[in-house]
Design a protein around this motif. Sequence first.
Motif, PDB file in Angstrom:
ATOM      1  N   ASP A 100       0.836  -1.258   0.097  1.00  0.00           N
ATOM      2  CA  ASP A 100      -0.018   0.006  -0.051  1.00  0.00           C
ATOM      3  C   ASP A 100       0.719   1.171  -0.003  1.00  0.00           C
ATOM      4  OD1 ASP A 100      -2.098  -1.669   0.081  1.00  0.00           O
ATOM      5  OD2 ASP A 100      -2.573  -1.128   2.194  1.00  0.00           O
ATOM      6  N   VAL A 101       2.205   1.431   0.820  1.00  0.00           N
ATOM      7  CA  VAL A 101       2.743   2.316   0.990  1.00  0.00           C
ATOM      8  C   VAL A 101       3.609   2.810  -0.511  1.00  0.00           C
ATOM      9  CG1 VAL A 101       4.778   3.402   2.089  1.00  0.00           C
ATOM     10  CG2 VAL A 101       3.012   2.347   3.252  1.00  0.00           C
ATOM     11  N   ARG A 102       4.090   1.661  -1.083  1.00  0.00           N
ATOM     12  CA  ARG A 102       4.578   1.601  -2.520  1.00  0.00           C
ATOM     13  C   ARG A 102       3.585   2.207  -3.357  1.00  0.00           C
ATOM     14  NH1 ARG A 102       7.154  -4.368  -1.924  1.00  0.00           N
ATOM     15  NH2 ARG A 102       9.451  -3.899  -1.415  1.00  0.00           N
ATOM     16  N   PHE A 103       2.584   1.752  -3.357  1.00  0.00           N
ATOM     17  CA  PHE A 103       1.582   2.236  -4.330  1.00  0.00           C
ATOM     18  C   PHE A 103       1.216   3.806  -4.258  1.00  0.00           C
ATOM     19  CE2 PHE A 103      -3.100   3.238  -5.168  1.00  0.00           C
ATOM     20  CZ  PHE A 103      -3.151   2.972  -6.821  1.00  0.00           C
ATOM     21  N   VAL A 132       1.318  10.995   3.340  1.00  0.00           N
ATOM     22  CA  VAL A 132       2.435  10.639   3.405  1.00  0.00           C
ATOM     23  C   VAL A 132       2.691  10.304   5.015  1.00  0.00           C
ATOM     24  CG1 VAL A 132       4.943  10.790   3.041  1.00  0.00           C
ATOM     25  CG2 VAL A 132       3.400  11.230   1.131  1.00  0.00           C
ATOM     26  N   MET A 133       2.480  11.296   5.777  1.00  0.00           N
ATOM     27  CA  MET A 133       2.950  10.974   7.544  1.00  0.00           C
ATOM     28  C   MET A 133       2.185   9.726   7.784  1.00  0.00           C
ATOM     29  SD  MET A 133       5.194  13.017   8.004  1.00  0.00           S
ATOM     30  CE  MET A 133       5.369  13.111   9.774  1.00  0.00           C
ATOM     31  N   MET A 134       0.861   9.858   7.674  1.00  0.00           N
ATOM     32  CA  MET A 134      -0.010   8.628   7.987  1.00  0.00           C
ATOM     33  C   MET A 134       0.681   7.266   7.548  1.00  0.00           C
ATOM     34  SD  MET A 134      -2.137   9.783   9.991  1.00  0.00           S
ATOM     35  CE  MET A 134      -2.942   8.286  10.178  1.00  0.00           C
ATOM     36  N   ALA A 135       1.022   7.135   6.195  1.00  0.00           N
ATOM     37  CA  ALA A 135       1.538   5.951   5.711  1.00  0.00           C
ATOM     38  C   ALA A 135       2.806   5.707   6.554  1.00  0.00           C
ATOM     39  CB  ALA A 135       1.998   6.025   4.280  1.00  0.00           C
ATOM     40  N   LEU A 136       3.762   6.685   6.913  1.00  0.00           N
ATOM     41  CA  LEU A 136       5.054   6.467   7.660  1.00  0.00           C
ATOM     42  C   LEU A 136       4.647   5.824   9.102  1.00  0.00           C
ATOM     43  CD1 LEU A 136       7.222   9.549   6.722  1.00  0.00           C
ATOM     44  CD2 LEU A 136       7.179   7.354   5.616  1.00  0.00           C
ATOM     45  N   LEU A 137       3.547   6.444   9.499  1.00  0.00           N
ATOM     46  CA  LEU A 137       3.114   5.923  10.869  1.00  0.00           C
ATOM     47  C   LEU A 137       2.739   4.494  11.019  1.00  0.00           C
ATOM     48  CD1 LEU A 137       1.060   8.990  12.465  1.00  0.00           C
ATOM     49  CD2 LEU A 137       3.522   8.393  12.756  1.00  0.00           C
ATOM     50  N   GLU A 138       2.117   4.064   9.844  1.00  0.00           N
ATOM     51  CA  GLU A 138       1.744   2.651   9.576  1.00  0.00           C
ATOM     52  C   GLU A 138       3.084   1.899   9.634  1.00  0.00           C
ATOM     53  OE1 GLU A 138      -1.107   0.791   9.518  1.00  0.00           O
ATOM     54  OE2 GLU A 138      -2.173   2.539  10.264  1.00  0.00           O
TER      55      GLU A 138
END
Length: 266
Positions: free
Chosen positions: A96-99, A131-137
């Motif tokens: 998901d983060v890559r996408f 992006v920040m939410m993705a990094l928290l995941e």
Amino acid sequence: MQQKCVVWPDSVWLGIPQANQEESRINGLSIRPDTIMCRPGGCDFQLSTPQDYDLYGLVVDKFTLMKMADVHGVDLNWREFIEHGRLGVPDKTLADVRFLLARLLSGNEVSEGAASVQYQAAPPRLQHDIVMMALLEILKVETPQPAKTQSYHHRKKVVDCVRQFLDSHLDEPVTVTQLCEITNVSRRTLQYSFESILGISPIQYLRMSRLNGVRRALIQVNKSAQDSETVSSIASQWGFWHLSQFSKDYKQLFGEQPSQTLEWKM
């Protein structure tokens, strides 16, 4: 190829290899398909990669990341992050983060399997929040902490505060992070407050708020006869990137396609 790297102090570096890359190493440790590279700022590290190698490199201010984690009630995996230089990430989360990163960097088009899907760029504030939410995941400790139970009065006050804020910012796309900040509660408490008072999540409420914002904008464009504005451009201003999903959600809420609203006559 050998690279000696360092990023500025009080920051965090993440190296997220694209899918199906050949083996690489950070400080001699091999990077598996389900791992990413990570180092704190101000520390030298060594990358060993094939010459043709692609990764997403992100440098984030540490205090901004910590503040975001605090707002959303996320415990970060600092010990493993600092000591080892690599983190194991669940396959779906990593995909998901890559996408997401591919979508942000590509502009308007991302491949989904054999198909290409059109997207519109969101405002910078929304991009930053996503992006920040993705990094928290990626960085969060997997075991979640339970939300503290708040009184009915407090939960109702949180919901009313959000509704008042949205009513006074009708023409602005708003993020969940903003809602946590203006109510001074964690994301868990925000979630619990909305679900217990309104029966829906803050994400659902925010989505409906954004859809109503798009509808107001479409009606305004129609009244002013501005030919330069399109459904896709207006939707993107409100943070809707996946236009087919946006159209589906819009029709479900309002009973018509957004293009029909744009063509509506007084």
